[in-house]
Design an enzyme around this catalytic site. Sequence first.
Site, PDB file in Angstrom:
ATOM      1  N   PHE A 171     127.527 145.616 -22.378  1.00 35.41           N
ATOM      2  CA  PHE A 171     128.544 146.660 -22.488  1.00 35.41           C
ATOM      3  C   PHE A 171     128.523 147.595 -21.275  1.00 35.41           C
ATOM      4  O   PHE A 171     129.481 147.686 -20.499  1.00 35.41           O
ATOM      5  CB  PHE A 171     128.340 147.408 -23.813  1.00 35.41           C
ATOM      6  CG  PHE A 171     128.888 148.798 -23.880  1.00 35.41           C
ATOM      7  CD1 PHE A 171     130.167 149.089 -23.431  1.00 35.41           C
ATOM      8  CD2 PHE A 171     128.126 149.828 -24.416  1.00 35.41           C
ATOM      9  CE1 PHE A 171     130.674 150.384 -23.494  1.00 35.41           C
ATOM     10  CE2 PHE A 171     128.624 151.118 -24.492  1.00 35.41           C
ATOM     11  CZ  PHE A 171     129.899 151.398 -24.025  1.00 35.41           C
ATOM     12  N   THR A 185     122.264 139.230 -25.385  1.00 34.42           N
ATOM     13  CA  THR A 185     123.137 140.221 -26.039  1.00 34.42           C
ATOM     14  C   THR A 185     124.400 140.488 -25.224  1.00 34.42           C
ATOM     15  O   THR A 185     125.337 141.093 -25.737  1.00 34.42           O
ATOM     16  CB  THR A 185     122.401 141.567 -26.282  1.00 34.42           C
ATOM     17  OG1 THR A 185     121.961 142.084 -25.029  1.00 34.42           O
ATOM     18  CG2 THR A 185     121.198 141.378 -27.194  1.00 34.42           C
ATOM     19  N   ILE A 190     114.586 138.615 -17.366  1.00 30.99           N
ATOM     20  CA  ILE A 190     113.675 139.537 -16.682  1.00 30.99           C
ATOM     21  C   ILE A 190     112.219 139.340 -17.109  1.00 30.99           C
ATOM     22  O   ILE A 190     111.311 139.850 -16.463  1.00 30.99           O
ATOM     23  CB  ILE A 190     114.078 141.024 -16.891  1.00 30.99           C
ATOM     24  CG1 ILE A 190     114.127 141.377 -18.383  1.00 30.99           C
ATOM     25  CG2 ILE A 190     115.404 141.330 -16.201  1.00 30.99           C
ATOM     26  CD1 ILE A 190     114.305 142.868 -18.651  1.00 30.99           C
ATOM     27  N   TYR A 193     111.360 150.626 -30.573  1.00 29.12           N
ATOM     28  CA  TYR A 193     112.308 150.739 -29.457  1.00 29.12           C
ATOM     29  C   TYR A 193     112.035 152.000 -28.640  1.00 29.12           C
ATOM     30  O   TYR A 193     111.979 151.965 -27.404  1.00 29.12           O
ATOM     31  CB  TYR A 193     113.748 150.753 -29.980  1.00 29.12           C
ATOM     32  CG  TYR A 193     114.783 151.030 -28.905  1.00 29.12           C
ATOM     33  CD1 TYR A 193     115.083 150.070 -27.939  1.00 29.12           C
ATOM     34  CD2 TYR A 193     115.440 152.260 -28.841  1.00 29.12           C
ATOM     35  CE1 TYR A 193     116.014 150.330 -26.939  1.00 29.12           C
ATOM     36  CE2 TYR A 193     116.375 152.517 -27.844  1.00 29.12           C
ATOM     37  CZ  TYR A 193     116.653 151.550 -26.902  1.00 29.12           C
ATOM     38  OH  TYR A 193     117.569 151.813 -25.899  1.00 29.12           O
ATOM     39  N   LYS A 242     110.996 152.455 -24.546  1.00 29.29           N
ATOM     40  CA  LYS A 242     111.775 153.210 -23.559  1.00 29.29           C
ATOM     41  C   LYS A 242     110.956 154.359 -22.952  1.00 29.29           C
ATOM     42  O   LYS A 242     111.144 154.716 -21.779  1.00 29.29           O
ATOM     43  CB  LYS A 242     113.069 153.742 -24.182  1.00 29.29           C
ATOM     44  CG  LYS A 242     114.004 152.654 -24.699  1.00 29.29           C
ATOM     45  CD  LYS A 242     114.311 151.584 -23.665  1.00 29.29           C
ATOM     46  CE  LYS A 242     115.414 151.989 -22.727  1.00 29.29           C
ATOM     47  NZ  LYS A 242     115.829 150.865 -21.837  1.00 29.29           N
ATOM     48  N   VAL A 256     126.131 155.925 -26.150  1.00 23.13           N
ATOM     49  CA  VAL A 256     127.237 155.569 -25.261  1.00 23.13           C
ATOM     50  C   VAL A 256     128.258 154.718 -26.026  1.00 23.13           C
ATOM     51  O   VAL A 256     127.901 153.859 -26.820  1.00 23.13           O
ATOM     52  CB  VAL A 256     126.721 154.803 -24.033  1.00 23.13           C
ATOM     53  CG1 VAL A 256     127.852 154.576 -23.028  1.00 23.13           C
ATOM     54  CG2 VAL A 256     125.564 155.558 -23.380  1.00 23.13           C
TER      55      VAL A 256
END
Length: 326
Positions: free
Chosen positions: A16, A40, A62, A149, A153, A179
């Site tokens: 996105f 995703t 990655i 999660y 981060k 977002v």
Amino acid sequence: MSSSNFSILITGGAGFIGSNLCEYFLAKGHLVICLDNFSTGFRHNIEPFLDHENFTLIEGDIRDYDTCLKALNGVDYVLHQAALGSVPRSVNDPVTSNEVNVTGFLNMLQAAKETGIKRFIYAASSSTYGDSESLPKVEDQIGKPLSPYAVTKYVNELYADVFSKTYGIETIGLRYFNVFGRKQNPNGAYAAVIPKFVMQLMQHESPVINGDGNYSRDFTYIDNVIHMNELALTTSDKNAVNTVYNTAYGDRTTLNELVDYLKEYLSEFDSEIKNIKVVHGPNRVGDIPHSLASVDKAKELLNYNPQFSISQGLKEAVKWYWEHLR
């Protein structure tokens, strides 16, 4: 920095936010390399760019260090968006979230060090504020993470800080706050709340709000996020690098207010939508009650000036969804 063209690696470039960044920087005349494993992200998000002379797609993961090195070859800047998002996903599968978000991130940082890129800008998260109850959220005041999660981060920020101090790499973390906008996926178990609600309302289904609807978020339109990435990439102020910034609008909206906005804007296309009732379900594990960003630091150091409020952004997003997803 001169206005000459440069090369940018956008990891998660078919996602996105990543695909919106690809589109923006291609339009500015830069070379864009997209690295994505399509776990995703979606090919249709980058379909319009595949024949563009300045666009390169590398299909890879990655978690594979050699892939990271290959993708970074000859690159000036990194916009690292690749991650497994979603608090519930991390609760259900913390191991994979850690592999992608921590090991993958470290691979990218190490490869960036080895290839000598100019600056490493990465998607951080408002989830890092954890159980801190202070509002608005200020960058140097965080709590303990509330989900796997959020842990991943936060670890990203710690690694970026260590790499900037130890190896002299310029890093900037952008703590994204909820977002939304064009190209955001409305389907799947971990769909974001805005596109999910829009799809339900367009299909005349009742949206399900977790809890009483009074939880609030700093919903942030995609164009504000693109603006922040560009500022982080182009700033020549040495005081503005090797730190993190809230990336938000700086206002909060309850879920009840959000649904009211969506019903109002969608009913301009379909008048029946304004009469759809809302259903309330249980609160979600790991959710924080309220989220509101201070954007003072970004305004001061990056000259950030968000252009889209929640209502302006929702009007744009609703129009896009109506045209593309019906």
